[in-house]
Write a protein that holds these residues in place. Structure first.
Motif, PDB file in Angstrom:
ATOM      1  N   LEU A  44       1.127  -1.435  -0.202  1.00 58.76           N
ATOM      2  CA  LEU A  44      -0.093  -0.134  -0.261  1.00 58.76           C
ATOM      3  C   LEU A  44       0.352   0.584  -0.017  1.00 58.76           C
ATOM      4  O   LEU A  44       0.276   1.923  -0.767  1.00 58.76           O
ATOM      5  CB  LEU A  44      -1.229  -0.142   1.317  1.00 58.76           C
ATOM      6  CG  LEU A  44      -2.176   0.838   1.549  1.00 58.76           C
ATOM      7  CD1 LEU A  44      -3.310   0.536   0.295  1.00 58.76           C
ATOM      8  CD2 LEU A  44      -2.525   0.854   2.220  1.00 58.76           C
ATOM      9  N   VAL A  45       2.233   1.392   0.639  1.00 60.98           N
ATOM     10  CA  VAL A  45       2.886   2.684   1.385  1.00 60.98           C
ATOM     11  C   VAL A  45       3.652   2.679  -0.715  1.00 60.98           C
ATOM     12  O   VAL A  45       3.462   4.191  -1.097  1.00 60.98           O
ATOM     13  CB  VAL A  45       3.569   2.671   1.787  1.00 60.98           C
ATOM     14  CG1 VAL A  45       4.857   3.057   1.499  1.00 60.98           C
ATOM     15  CG2 VAL A  45       2.949   2.189   3.594  1.00 60.98           C
ATOM     16  N   SER A  46       4.076   1.765  -1.132  1.00 61.77           N
ATOM     17  CA  SER A  46       4.377   1.544  -2.124  1.00 61.77           C
ATOM     18  C   SER A  46       3.791   2.201  -3.392  1.00 61.77           C
ATOM     19  O   SER A  46       4.440   2.984  -4.061  1.00 61.77           O
ATOM     20  CB  SER A  46       5.142  -0.306  -2.707  1.00 61.77           C
ATOM     21  OG  SER A  46       6.201   0.168  -3.921  1.00 61.77           O
ATOM     22  N   ALA A  51       2.561   6.538  -6.806  1.00 60.82           N
ATOM     23  CA  ALA A  51       1.633   7.488  -7.712  1.00 60.82           C
ATOM     24  C   ALA A  51       2.168   8.436  -7.907  1.00 60.82           C
ATOM     25  O   ALA A  51       2.327   8.975  -7.445  1.00 60.82           O
ATOM     26  CB  ALA A  51       0.191   7.132  -6.294  1.00 60.82           C
ATOM     27  N   LYS A  52       0.932   8.859  -9.485  1.00 52.75           N
ATOM     28  CA  LYS A  52       1.178  10.057  -9.519  1.00 52.75           C
ATOM     29  C   LYS A  52       0.997  11.015  -8.482  1.00 52.75           C
ATOM     30  O   LYS A  52      -0.006  11.284  -7.879  1.00 52.75           O
ATOM     31  CB  LYS A  52       0.374  10.584 -11.021  1.00 52.75           C
ATOM     32  CG  LYS A  52       0.567  11.451 -11.950  1.00 52.75           C
ATOM     33  CD  LYS A  52      -0.049  11.264 -13.267  1.00 52.75           C
ATOM     34  CE  LYS A  52      -0.215  12.954 -13.650  1.00 52.75           C
ATOM     35  NZ  LYS A  52      -0.677  12.958 -15.337  1.00 52.75           N
ATOM     36  N   TYR A  72       0.190   8.774   2.417  1.00 52.51           N
ATOM     37  CA  TYR A  72       1.253   8.246   1.530  1.00 52.51           C
ATOM     38  C   TYR A  72       1.527   8.792   0.450  1.00 52.51           C
ATOM     39  O   TYR A  72       2.864   9.382  -0.278  1.00 52.51           O
ATOM     40  CB  TYR A  72       2.689   7.240   1.786  1.00 52.51           C
ATOM     41  CG  TYR A  72       2.735   6.979   2.967  1.00 52.51           C
ATOM     42  CD1 TYR A  72       3.924   7.555   4.246  1.00 52.51           C
ATOM     43  CD2 TYR A  72       2.294   5.950   3.878  1.00 52.51           C
ATOM     44  CE1 TYR A  72       3.793   7.721   5.068  1.00 52.51           C
ATOM     45  CE2 TYR A  72       2.803   5.362   5.302  1.00 52.51           C
ATOM     46  CZ  TYR A  72       4.068   6.418   5.597  1.00 52.51           C
ATOM     47  OH  TYR A  72       3.872   6.453   7.428  1.00 52.51           O
ATOM     48  N   ARG A  73      -0.208   9.744   0.282  1.00 58.43           N
ATOM     49  CA  ARG A  73       0.506   9.357  -1.893  1.00 58.43           C
ATOM     50  C   ARG A  73       1.018  11.016  -1.879  1.00 58.43           C
ATOM     51  O   ARG A  73       1.069  11.649  -0.983  1.00 58.43           O
ATOM     52  CB  ARG A  73      -1.399  10.158  -1.902  1.00 58.43           C
ATOM     53  CG  ARG A  73      -2.051   8.997  -1.827  1.00 58.43           C
ATOM     54  CD  ARG A  73      -1.254   7.937  -3.451  1.00 58.43           C
ATOM     55  NE  ARG A  73      -1.869   9.331  -4.956  1.00 58.43           N
ATOM     56  CZ  ARG A  73      -2.916   9.141  -5.514  1.00 58.43           C
ATOM     57  NH1 ARG A  73      -3.972   8.567  -5.068  1.00 58.43           N
ATOM     58  NH2 ARG A  73      -3.094   9.854  -6.340  1.00 58.43           N
ATOM     59  N   THR A  74       1.206  11.183  -2.325  1.00 60.83           N
ATOM     60  CA  THR A  74       2.079  12.523  -3.148  1.00 60.83           C
ATOM     61  C   THR A  74       2.242  13.485  -3.737  1.00 60.83           C
ATOM     62  O   THR A  74       0.597  13.280  -4.710  1.00 60.83           O
ATOM     63  CB  THR A  74       3.641  12.078  -4.151  1.00 60.83           C
ATOM     64  OG1 THR A  74       4.381  11.505  -3.762  1.00 60.83           O
ATOM     65  CG2 THR A  74       4.184  13.511  -4.526  1.00 60.83           C
ATOM     66  N   VAL A  75       1.521  14.493  -3.325  1.00 61.16           N
ATOM     67  CA  VAL A  75       0.396  15.550  -3.279  1.00 61.16           C
ATOM     68  C   VAL A  75       1.135  17.133  -3.602  1.00 61.16           C
ATOM     69  O   VAL A  75       2.371  17.095  -3.200  1.00 61.16           O
ATOM     70  CB  VAL A  75      -0.750  15.901  -1.291  1.00 61.16           C
ATOM     71  CG1 VAL A  75      -1.619  14.786  -2.217  1.00 61.16           C
ATOM     72  CG2 VAL A  75      -0.358  16.356  -0.896  1.00 61.16           C
ATOM     73  N   ARG A 147       4.499  14.212   0.923  1.00 60.72           N
ATOM     74  CA  ARG A 147       3.297  13.121   1.462  1.00 60.72           C
ATOM     75  C   ARG A 147       1.854  13.735   1.695  1.00 60.72           C
ATOM     76  O   ARG A 147       2.376  14.517   3.442  1.00 60.72           O
ATOM     77  CB  ARG A 147       4.205  12.024   2.005  1.00 60.72           C
ATOM     78  CG  ARG A 147       4.901  11.599   1.207  1.00 60.72           C
ATOM     79  CD  ARG A 147       5.647  10.575   2.177  1.00 60.72           C
ATOM     80  NE  ARG A 147       6.969  11.256   3.297  1.00 60.72           N
ATOM     81  CZ  ARG A 147       8.009  11.632   3.058  1.00 60.72           C
ATOM     82  NH1 ARG A 147       8.821  10.925   2.185  1.00 60.72           N
ATOM     83  NH2 ARG A 147       8.403  12.350   4.204  1.00 60.72           N
ATOM     84  N   LEU A 148       1.077  13.193   1.987  1.00 58.70           N
ATOM     85  CA  LEU A 148      -0.121  12.916   2.365  1.00 58.70           C
ATOM     86  C   LEU A 148      -0.675  11.931   4.039  1.00 58.70           C
ATOM     87  O   LEU A 148       0.391  11.133   3.696  1.00 58.70           O
ATOM     88  CB  LEU A 148      -1.414  13.036   1.416  1.00 58.70           C
ATOM     89  CG  LEU A 148      -2.629  13.528   2.557  1.00 58.70           C
ATOM     90  CD1 LEU A 148      -3.011  14.699   2.438  1.00 58.70           C
ATOM     91  CD2 LEU A 148      -3.883  12.941   1.921  1.00 58.70           C
ATOM     92  N   LYS A 149      -0.729  12.602   4.921  1.00 58.64           N
ATOM     93  CA  LYS A 149      -0.526  12.064   6.288  1.00 58.64           C
ATOM     94  C   LYS A 149      -1.844  12.439   7.400  1.00 58.64           C
ATOM     95  O   LYS A 149      -2.888  13.261   6.235  1.00 58.64           O
ATOM     96  CB  LYS A 149       0.591  12.653   6.845  1.00 58.64           C
ATOM     97  CG  LYS A 149       1.841  12.054   6.481  1.00 58.64           C
ATOM     98  CD  LYS A 149       2.348  10.811   6.280  1.00 58.64           C
ATOM     99  CE  LYS A 149       2.208  10.384   7.580  1.00 58.64           C
ATOM    100  NZ  LYS A 149       3.772  10.903   8.644  1.00 58.64           N
TER     101      LYS A 149
END
Length: 263
Positions: A44-46, A51-52, A72-75, A147-149
């Motif tokens: 999930l983290v990877s 992800a874009k 952890y999605r990059t925003v 990273r979204l937390k």
């Protein structure tokens, strides 16, 4: 031939063996669950890290609880840092386990909403009762990435919430509490900044989350099940040895009785 198995000593040994087998099997199953859980978390983290990047507003909103899928999605976010109302998060460590602060700065988006940004780690440099000197972020309008937390809680982090802290210091990052403090519309969760990269005297940015050691749990699972399989084998080896020793002792006793008496 195996009448000795009814002795008190062997009954106790057999009962212990019978208890060990299901116990070790259950321990193996527990390690299997740990392996599956850690593997799922790593996947999930990877997936989130690779992800874009998307604008933060696509994944969170005021009062929104960041899900494990989006964590952890990059925003990205475009706006200005509100350094006048930034706070520090106490008792946080860097990659060298040095204790200091995380810098929590409100980031005002172009539409007026606010997203919390953890700009990184700074050393305590003395008593933690006073507000530390914090390196300034870029001035004016800027686009950041991170990273979204999810909002931090005591249950999830193990960090206790402490009342009566010095001014502008907190223990946990919580968007709802920050919304009340700021009197603003704050997006749920927060951003752990990764870009622009730290330069010079900037806060030390937080490294990527490491993967949990799932293969170790897999090895423990196999180990416990091998132990479970080895218990009956070991029990049978002991039984055969006991039988052999008893047969040898009986044969020796018979040989001594058969010897002619000395004249």
């Amino acid at each position: 031939m195996y009448r000795f198995l009814l002795s008190r000593q062997w009954v106790i040994l057999t009962l212990i063996a019978l208890l060990l087998i299901p116990t070790m099997i259950r321990l193996g199953i527990w390690q299997k669950h740990r392996y599956e859980m850690r593997t799922a978390r790593n996947d999930l983290v990877s997936a989130a890290l690779h992800a874009k990047p998307v604008p933060v507003e696509q994944l969170t909103s005021p009062g929104h609880a960041v899900t494990s899928t989006d964590k952890y999605r990059t925003v990205t976010a475009t706006g200005t840092f509100d350094t006048a109302r930034e706070e520090v998060v106490r008792r946080r460590t860097n990659s060298d386990d040095e204790v200091g602060f995380h810098v929590l700065t409100p980031f005002v988006l172009t539409d007026g909403k606010v997203v919390l940004v953890n700009r990184g780690w700074i050393p305590a440099n003395g008593a933690q009762t006073t507000f530390p000197k914090i390196p300034a972020p870029p001035a004016g309008k800027v686009t950041i990435k991170g990273r979204l937390k999810a909002d931090e809680t005591t249950a999830a982090s193990g960090i206790k919430e402490i009342k009566g802290l010095p001014d502008r210091q907190v223990m946990l990052i919580n968007s709802e509490e920050q919304a009340r403090r700021l009197g603003a519309t704050v997006l749920g969760g927060y951003i752990e900044q990764t870009a622009p990269e730290a330069k010079g005297n900037s806060p030390e940015q937080i490294s990527d989350p490491g993967s949990e050691d799932a293969p170790l749990n897999y090895a423990y699972m196999i180990q416990w099940w091998l132990f479970a399989a080895g218990v009956p084998v070991g029990w049978w080896v002991l039984v055969r040895r006991e039988r052999r020793d008893r047969e040898e002792a009986a044969a020796k006793e018979q040989a001594q009785e058969a010897e002619p008496a000395a004249v």
